[in-house]
Design a protein around this motif. Structure first.
Motif, PDB file in Angstrom:
ATOM      1  N   TYR A 349     -36.684  90.611  81.714  1.00  0.00           N
ATOM      2  CA  TYR A 349     -35.794  89.995  80.574  1.00  0.00           C
ATOM      3  C   TYR A 349     -36.452  90.667  79.372  1.00  0.00           C
ATOM      4  CZ  TYR A 349     -40.155  87.086  80.296  1.00  0.00           C
ATOM      5  OH  TYR A 349     -41.453  86.855  80.426  1.00  0.00           O
ATOM      6  N   LEU A 350     -35.337  90.714  78.215  1.00  0.00           N
ATOM      7  CA  LEU A 350     -35.801  91.042  76.885  1.00  0.00           C
ATOM      8  C   LEU A 350     -35.910  89.906  76.217  1.00  0.00           C
ATOM      9  CD1 LEU A 350     -32.927  93.575  75.948  1.00  0.00           C
ATOM     10  CD2 LEU A 350     -35.044  93.941  76.994  1.00  0.00           C
ATOM     11  N   LEU A 351     -36.811  90.113  75.260  1.00  0.00           N
ATOM     12  CA  LEU A 351     -37.194  88.821  74.230  1.00  0.00           C
ATOM     13  C   LEU A 351     -36.707  89.463  72.880  1.00  0.00           C
ATOM     14  CD1 LEU A 351     -41.009  88.228  74.604  1.00  0.00           C
ATOM     15  CD2 LEU A 351     -39.087  86.805  75.442  1.00  0.00           C
ATOM     16  N   GLN A 352     -35.999  88.241  72.292  1.00  0.00           N
ATOM     17  CA  GLN A 352     -35.554  88.321  70.781  1.00  0.00           C
ATOM     18  C   GLN A 352     -36.012  87.057  70.121  1.00  0.00           C
ATOM     19  OE1 GLN A 352     -30.967  86.992  70.512  1.00  0.00           O
ATOM     20  NE2 GLN A 352     -31.290  88.465  72.211  1.00  0.00           N
ATOM     21  N   SER A 353     -36.452  87.213  68.822  1.00  0.00           N
ATOM     22  CA  SER A 353     -36.593  86.149  67.899  1.00  0.00           C
ATOM     23  C   SER A 353     -35.292  85.643  67.762  1.00  0.00           C
ATOM     24  CB  SER A 353     -37.122  86.687  66.623  1.00  0.00           C
ATOM     25  OG  SER A 353     -36.271  87.712  65.905  1.00  0.00           O
ATOM     26  N   LEU A 354     -35.332  84.315  67.364  1.00  0.00           N
ATOM     27  CA  LEU A 354     -34.301  83.400  67.162  1.00  0.00           C
ATOM     28  C   LEU A 354     -34.022  82.586  66.072  1.00  0.00           C
ATOM     29  CD1 LEU A 354     -33.113  81.760  70.686  1.00  0.00           C
ATOM     30  CD2 LEU A 354     -31.964  83.727  69.422  1.00  0.00           C
ATOM     31  N   GLY A 355     -32.929  82.692  65.351  1.00  0.00           N
ATOM     32  CA  GLY A 355     -32.593  81.618  64.124  1.00  0.00           C
ATOM     33  C   GLY A 355     -31.123  81.522  64.471  1.00  0.00           C
ATOM     34  N   VAL A 356     -30.905  79.993  64.509  1.00  0.00           N
ATOM     35  CA  VAL A 356     -29.481  79.660  64.781  1.00  0.00           C
ATOM     36  C   VAL A 356     -28.942  78.986  63.731  1.00  0.00           C
ATOM     37  CG1 VAL A 356     -29.840  79.771  67.210  1.00  0.00           C
ATOM     38  CG2 VAL A 356     -30.257  77.735  66.101  1.00  0.00           C
ATOM     39  N   MET A 357     -27.582  78.737  63.634  1.00  0.00           N
ATOM     40  CA  MET A 357     -27.109  77.725  62.875  1.00  0.00           C
ATOM     41  C   MET A 357     -27.100  76.463  63.370  1.00  0.00           C
ATOM     42  SD  MET A 357     -25.104  79.714  60.378  1.00  0.00           S
ATOM     43  CE  MET A 357     -23.615  78.997  60.006  1.00  0.00           C
ATOM     44  N   PRO A 358     -26.880  75.500  62.517  1.00  0.00           N
ATOM     45  CA  PRO A 358     -27.096  74.131  62.728  1.00  0.00           C
ATOM     46  C   PRO A 358     -26.198  73.332  63.954  1.00  0.00           C
ATOM     47  CG  PRO A 358     -26.108  74.001  60.556  1.00  0.00           C
ATOM     48  CD  PRO A 358     -26.397  75.572  61.057  1.00  0.00           C
ATOM     49  N   LEU A 359     -25.022  73.557  63.983  1.00  0.00           N
ATOM     50  CA  LEU A 359     -24.161  73.128  65.018  1.00  0.00           C
ATOM     51  C   LEU A 359     -24.590  73.594  66.330  1.00  0.00           C
ATOM     52  CD1 LEU A 359     -22.448  72.022  62.576  1.00  0.00           C
ATOM     53  CD2 LEU A 359     -20.549  71.899  64.002  1.00  0.00           C
ATOM     54  N   THR A 360     -24.977  74.653  66.375  1.00  0.00           N
ATOM     55  CA  THR A 360     -25.326  75.500  67.414  1.00  0.00           C
ATOM     56  C   THR A 360     -26.726  74.962  68.129  1.00  0.00           C
ATOM     57  OG1 THR A 360     -24.198  77.554  66.988  1.00  0.00           O
ATOM     58  CG2 THR A 360     -25.855  77.778  68.548  1.00  0.00           C
ATOM     59  N   PHE A 361     -27.371  74.687  66.979  1.00  0.00           N
ATOM     60  CA  PHE A 361     -28.848  74.200  67.539  1.00  0.00           C
ATOM     61  C   PHE A 361     -28.695  72.673  67.843  1.00  0.00           C
ATOM     62  CE2 PHE A 361     -32.978  72.199  66.510  1.00  0.00           C
ATOM     63  CZ  PHE A 361     -33.727  72.976  67.209  1.00  0.00           C
ATOM     64  N   ALA A 362     -27.640  71.858  67.311  1.00  0.00           N
ATOM     65  CA  ALA A 362     -27.716  70.704  67.699  1.00  0.00           C
ATOM     66  C   ALA A 362     -27.037  70.481  69.252  1.00  0.00           C
ATOM     67  CB  ALA A 362     -26.621  69.908  66.877  1.00  0.00           C
ATOM     68  N   ILE A 389     -37.540  81.779  69.870  1.00  0.00           N
ATOM     69  CA  ILE A 389     -37.494  83.069  70.804  1.00  0.00           C
ATOM     70  C   ILE A 389     -36.476  82.856  72.079  1.00  0.00           C
ATOM     71  CG2 ILE A 389     -38.860  84.873  72.019  1.00  0.00           C
ATOM     72  CD1 ILE A 389     -41.369  83.826  70.499  1.00  0.00           C
ATOM     73  N   GLY A 390     -35.735  83.997  72.384  1.00  0.00           N
ATOM     74  CA  GLY A 390     -34.917  83.573  73.728  1.00  0.00           C
ATOM     75  C   GLY A 390     -34.741  85.009  74.224  1.00  0.00           C
ATOM     76  N   ILE A 391     -34.209  84.871  75.300  1.00  0.00           N
ATOM     77  CA  ILE A 391     -34.364  85.870  76.514  1.00  0.00           C
ATOM     78  C   ILE A 391     -32.700  86.346  76.593  1.00  0.00           C
ATOM     79  CG2 ILE A 391     -36.366  85.205  77.507  1.00  0.00           C
ATOM     80  CD1 ILE A 391     -34.644  84.696  79.964  1.00  0.00           C
ATOM     81  N   ASN A 392     -32.725  87.473  77.230  1.00  0.00           N
ATOM     82  CA  ASN A 392     -31.686  87.901  77.741  1.00  0.00           C
ATOM     83  C   ASN A 392     -32.045  88.447  79.296  1.00  0.00           C
ATOM     84  OD1 ASN A 392     -28.462  88.476  77.184  1.00  0.00           O
ATOM     85  ND2 ASN A 392     -28.961  90.206  78.096  1.00  0.00           N
ATOM     86  N   GLY A 393     -31.894  87.559  80.245  1.00  0.00           N
ATOM     87  CA  GLY A 393     -32.393  87.796  81.532  1.00  0.00           C
ATOM     88  C   GLY A 393     -31.663  88.265  82.653  1.00  0.00           C
ATOM     89  N   GLU A 394     -32.209  89.176  83.764  1.00  0.00           N
ATOM     90  CA  GLU A 394     -31.166  89.257  84.682  1.00  0.00           C
ATOM     91  C   GLU A 394     -30.640  88.359  85.342  1.00  0.00           C
ATOM     92  OE1 GLU A 394     -30.974  92.923  85.739  1.00  0.00           O
ATOM     93  OE2 GLU A 394     -29.262  91.853  86.594  1.00  0.00           O
ATOM     94  N   CYS A 395     -29.718  88.687  86.013  1.00  0.00           N
ATOM     95  CA  CYS A 395     -28.830  87.362  86.855  1.00  0.00           C
ATOM     96  C   CYS A 395     -28.388  88.131  88.299  1.00  0.00           C
ATOM     97  CB  CYS A 395     -27.477  86.833  86.260  1.00  0.00           C
ATOM     98  SG  CYS A 395     -26.792  85.604  87.089  1.00  0.00           S
ATOM     99  N   LEU A 396     -28.882  87.428  89.336  1.00  0.00           N
ATOM    100  CA  LEU A 396     -28.302  88.148  90.771  1.00  0.00           C
ATOM    101  C   LEU A 396     -26.918  87.356  90.835  1.00  0.00           C
ATOM    102  CD1 LEU A 396     -31.609  88.551  92.508  1.00  0.00           C
ATOM    103  CD2 LEU A 396     -30.446  90.283  91.161  1.00  0.00           C
ATOM    104  N   PRO A 397     -26.233  88.287  91.683  1.00  0.00           N
ATOM    105  CA  PRO A 397     -24.853  87.555  92.342  1.00  0.00           C
ATOM    106  C   PRO A 397     -25.307  86.466  93.240  1.00  0.00           C
ATOM    107  CG  PRO A 397     -25.133  89.866  93.174  1.00  0.00           C
ATOM    108  CD  PRO A 397     -26.047  89.759  92.155  1.00  0.00           C
ATOM    109  N   ARG A 398     -24.405  85.488  93.510  1.00  0.00           N
ATOM    110  CA  ARG A 398     -24.519  84.579  94.721  1.00  0.00           C
ATOM    111  C   ARG A 398     -23.133  84.362  95.204  1.00  0.00           C
ATOM    112  NH1 ARG A 398     -28.853  80.871  94.536  1.00  0.00           N
ATOM    113  NH2 ARG A 398     -27.541  79.083  94.710  1.00  0.00           N
TER     114      ARG A 398
END
Lengths: 519, 479
Positions: A349-362, A389-398
């Motif tokens: 996965y990749l890490l990224q710092s995060l700030g978000v808007m209020p409705l998104t956070f809610a 902090i958030g990630i973008n992480g690998e996803c395998l098919p199922r």
């Protein structure tokens, strides 16, 4: 964007190519084909928008999102609408986060590179050379204007033309926490201009204004969209863009080749004849159209292999006001966890710092953490003191993660998509590892308390590319295994999800598919 | 600074200026600041560039923008001022004015947005009064006599006569020839704000009997009050009753709605906030209609939704948003979030089914209600009379719908400007007309000079250390 005075084509004229969709998959391809002299028409389901049409208000902003309902099932149902789906000339790039890491070569060889006993399916390899894709990525970065740090810690070869955008408080804190733990982190590559520029065929775009509302759409052109980059170039080269045009039918001749598309605009039905067709409606609309028309599915893979990136977040509460809604939301990156040394899973996965808007956070507090009552209100009151902090992480098919058609029809008469998604053990293992990493970083930076918010993002894989026609819907060039004049240029073709966010890679793939069509 | 709770902006009728607000102001007392206005050609004001209602609206808004402190205010408008006021409200509620805080309107025998019903003979007679300049004392008296049910007392009458005579002949003529005949109803549209319309039973075309017909389509929330023994000059004839209705509307709206400080109101009003956003926030700030008639839900469903809202997103007692009514309106408008859990019907149907299922088993005590909520969150069957309501599938679907409900409630609460201020969010004030439309200072604890003082300290203050002592200086810097 400005469409007045563009070249137009008759419905009865057999244009060289019709492209369905104007986002990261459709627009670069449209521009390149037009610049090579092809007669091309793009059909966009959503409206054409002017910069003033974008709003910073989260309630109203979904005018740039695909809001016609999708049905979401499975144990970890994925959210659509503003979470991942664009609508309007510019497609998903109107709302994208403009976070532009490049794909890692290891992610494109997920199957052969993994130890394989991690699960039933260890993902699929890309039938494309990393170096080939990177050549196109460099072109895209130059065209749209990507800012980033040079040197780049995980890729000594790489240079960015513009210095990175400003760090906000969450980025500062993630940098502090990472440095205390010996984790490499740096300014994130982002398709946000650092300086004003004159974009060819579009006009002036301003340098970063440190806006935190870029997911809602952005008025000043600091964020690259296809509507301020590739699409003006396409129009200048003779492409026609038809907004408000929803394709629901594909016609073919006796040999099975595509001859026309049928679409609805303003309550009227139209048919555009064409010599070739490119589907670029994204990971939901493209398989929906193919399933509805019954085309290009001899492999049975249309709608299968639905992938959604792990996007778990951890939020830490600090003493000072963080107010991460200021500034570019993801200003810091770490690629140290693309293949963690202690991993018990395939990919990373990749890490990224995060700030978000209020409705998104809610929304994340409610859906992700299940909060309600006083606990919810307290968590919202703590938002201004919180850095994420958030990630973008690998996803395998199922096997069961797939898109099918519902009995229910939408406003255009097309059956709605039902997407079933359940995160598997590999995704859970990645989420757990990432949550631990992010919690450690926030604690090292001085967080008083932390909270994990599960989430997924992006819609990938539903028409994946493959060398073996039995394993996918298109080949490595994006051409249908079944129908020679049908192509797909969108993230439905991703054989594996990659830990890099899909936008940049998608634009590069689009240019590459255009070149293959011209070859 | 005054200790007033808020402001009343008064738009007078034809022939009157700011002074016509004085009897009402006296009756209200210190609680509210009353700002009377001279519309063009009335009172002390010069004539406008043209005779349109729009020119009067421009003048009124310029004054309101100047006088407004960012806090809550009511519009009070009499007769001709009522037509101006409708356009003022329309511009404010769509964000096209640099002002914030409009809480409602009290309209006194208002002229409607449509052409004012007026007898031709009466129009000719009134035009005749200004053929040779300002109204004569005798004509002014005739005008007054025609518009009151019974004579005013001496001082007030003298004051009213003086104002009528001060009116510029041009503005008098313009209103009768142009303004009163103008149809501004398209520009006004529907104004869904708290409104009281007062009118006299002894008035003619704009009297109590005529007003509901003229205005109920414009102001769906209007309450109509008829005043017996009253003509057309309500500000002079019935200042006490008018004042009482103003205070009543104030009490029904401002103190029961979440409080937004004037500092935040000024930021919303400023050019930093985009026009559309300013309008959205203005409309969301309006008090909810206590008599909200549900359109997507039944009354019983609305009641249970209100009870759930109180538990799921608890608000401070007294100052509340009717989250349930707002969700009902959203459901009726068909706005959604672009997806729904597979197995659930459309949003409105899912709400109806879910609320009915909960209503069947809704307990009386708060503890039991919370227990029921936890049960739903766990996906456990909640029982009840509904046929197969006990099946796991239904419990699972109820849980999924309940997540949508909880999300809708939270988002509706956060979208209110007072909640944004409470949470420390001023991002609405970006992407506007400012030279630097975004942020400059992004670090922890610091703020930009234009941001509300409570959001951090200015960079220059870092050496001094932030604290309460800085407030006065910051107020000076940002004024």
């Amino acid at each position: 964007m400005k469409l007045q005075g563009m070249r137009t084509y008759d419905h009865d004229e057999i244009v060289d190519v019709v492209v369905i969709g104007t986002g990261a998959g459709g627009a670069p391809l449209l521009a390149r084909l037009a610049q090579r002299g092809l007669r091309v028409v793009a059909l966009e389901a959503g409206p054409n928008l002017d910069p003033e049409d974008f709003t910073n208000d989260e309630v109203e902003a979904p005018r740039i999102n695909w809001m016609s309902e999708r049905l979401s099932g499975g144990e970890t149902p994925t959210a659509f609408g503003p979470n991942n789906s664009g609508f309007g000339v510019g497609g998903g790039t109107l709302h994208w986060g403009a976070f532009t890491p490049r794909p890692d070569i290891r992610d494109m060889r997920l199957h052969t590179g993994s130890d394989a006993d991690a699960g039933a399916d260890s993902g699929a390899d890309w039938p494309i050379e990393h170096a080939d894709l990177t050549r196109y990525i460099v072109k895209v970065e130059r065209t749209i204007g990507v800012s980033g740090p040079t040197p780049y810690p995980w890729d000594a070869e790489r240079t960015y033309l513009e210095p990175p955008v400003d760090r906000n408080a969450p980025a500062d804190l993630m940098a502090l926490g990472c440095s205390r733990l010996g984790i490499r982190a740096t300014d994130a590559p982002a398709a946000i201009l650092n300086h004003d520029r004159e974009q060819p065929h579009h006009g002036p775009r301003r340098g970063s204004q440190n806006l935190g509302s870029i997911h809602q759409g952005e008025r000043f052109g600091t964020k690259a969209t296809t509507a301020n980059t590739y699409l003006p170039a396409a129009v200048a080269a003779g492409a026609e863009i038809r907004p408000d045009s929803m394709v629901h039918g594909i016609e073919r001749d006796a040999l099975g080749r595509v001859t026309a598309v049928v679409y609805r605009r303003g309550g009227e039905e139209f048919r555009q004849r064409c010599a070739a067709l490119v589907l670029a409606g994204g990971g939901i609309e493209t398989p929906r159209l193919l399933l509805n028309t019954g085309l290009a599915n001899s492999s049975g893979m249309v709608g299968r292999n639905f992938l959604a990136h792990g996007a778990v977040q951890v939020w830490g509460r600090f003493d000072e006001q963080i107010r991460g809604y200021r500034g570019y939301p993801s200003a810091l990156i770490s690629e140290d966890f693309v293949r963690p040394a202690d991993a018990s899973f395939v990919g990373g996965y990749l890490l990224q710092s995060l700030g978000v808007m209020p409705l998104t956070f809610a929304t994340s507090l409610v859906r992700g953490a299940g909060l309600w009552g006083a606990e919810l209100v307290d968590a919202l009151d703590a938002w201004r003191y919180s850095a994420g902090i958030g990630i973008n992480g690998e996803c395998l098919p199922r096997e069961n993660n797939r898109l099918v058609l519902s009995d229910e029809r939408d406003e255009w008469g097309v059956p709605r998509a039902v997407v079933t998604f359940t995160q598997g053990p590999n995704e859970k293992a990645i989420d757990d590892h990432a949550a631990g990493t992010m919690t450690s970083i926030l604690e090292a930076a001085g967080a008083r308390e932390t909270r994990v918010l599960p989430r997924t993002a992006h819609t990938l894989g539903t028409c994946r590319m493959s060398t073996d026609p039995g394993e996918g819907v298109v080949d490595g060039d994006g051409r249908s295994h079944d129908i020679p004049n049908l192509w797909i240029s969108d993230n439905s073709t991703f054989p594996s999800s990659l830990s890099a966010n899909p936008g940049l890679a998608q634009m590069a793939l689009a240019l590459r598919t255009a070149d293959r069509m011209l070859a | 600074m005054t200790a007033a709770e808020g402001t009343i902006f008064f738009l007078p009728g034809l022939g009157f200026g700011a002074a016509a607000a004085e009897p009402i102001a006296e009756a209200i007392g210190d609680r509210l600041r009353v700002v009377g206005m001279d519309l063009p050609g009335q009172g002390q004001a010069p004539d406008a560039a043209d005779g349109t209602v729009g020119a009067m609206v421009d003048a009124a808004l310029t004054r309101i923008e100047t006088e407004s402190d960012g806090g809550p205010w009511l519009l009070v408008a009499h007769s001709m001022g009522g037509k101006v006021g409708a356009l003022v409200a329309a511009r404010v509620l769509s964000g096209r004015a640099n002002v914030f805080g409009l809480a409602g309107a009290v309209l006194l025998a208002p002229s409607p947005p449509t052409p004012e019903p007026m007898d031709d003979d009466k129009r000719s007679e009134m035009l005749g009064w200004v053929e040779n300049g300002s109204l004569s004392a005798a004509d002014a008296r005739t005008f007054l006599d025609q518009n009151v049910a019974s004579p005013l007392d001496g001082t007030r009458e003298q004051d009213a006569l003086a104002q009528v005579q001060r009116t510029s002949p041009l503005s008098w003529r313009r209103w009768l020839d142009t303004g009163s005949r103008e149809d501004v109803s398209d520009a006004v549209g529907v104004l869904d704000l708290p409104v009281v319309v007062l009118a006299g039973e002894d008035d003619a075309d704009l009297g109590a009997a005529a007003q509901p017909h003229l205005l109920s389509g414009v102001y769906p929330r209007a309450r109509f009050v008829s005043l017996p023994g009253t003509g057309h000059l309500l500000p002079y004839e019935r200042p006490d009753e008018v004042a009482a209705e103003i205070v009543r509307l104030w009490n029904e709206t401002v103190p029961v709605s979440p409080e937004l400080s004037p500092e935040w109101g000024r930021l919303i009003a400023s050019d930093r906030t985009p026009v559309e956003t300013r309008g959205l926030l203005a409309r969301r700030a309006l008090a909810d209609d206590p008599g909200h008639q549900p359109s997507a839900l039944s009354s019983a469903q609305l009641t249970i939704l209100r009870a759930l809202a109180d538990l799921l997103v608890p608000q401070p007692a007294g100052r509340r948003i009717d989250l349930a009514a707002r969700i009902d309106a959203d459901l009726a408008s068909g706005s959604g979030d672009g997806w729904r859990p597979a197995g659930l019907p459309d949003d409105a149907s899912a709400y109806r089914q879910g609320l009915d299922a909960i209503a069947r088993v809704w307990p009386d005590s708060a503890d039991d209600q919370k227990r029921l909520i936890r049960c739903i969150l766990e996906g456990e069957p909640i029982g009840g009379a509904g046929g197969d309501a006990d099946s796991d599938t239904d419990a699972d679907l109820l849980k999924h719908w309940f997540e949508d409900l909880r999300t809708d409630l939270a988002r509706t609460w956060v979208a209110h400007p007072a909640t944004m201020a409470r949470l420390g969010f001023d991002g609405f004030a970006t992407s506007g007309a400012a030279a630097v439309p975004g942020y400059v200072n992004l670090g922890a604890g610091v703020r930009d000079p234009w941001e509300p003082a409570g959001l951090g300290h200015l960079k220059t203050e870092e050496a001094d250390e932030a604290g309460g002592a800085d407030d006065a200086r910051e107020a000076g810097e940002t004024a």
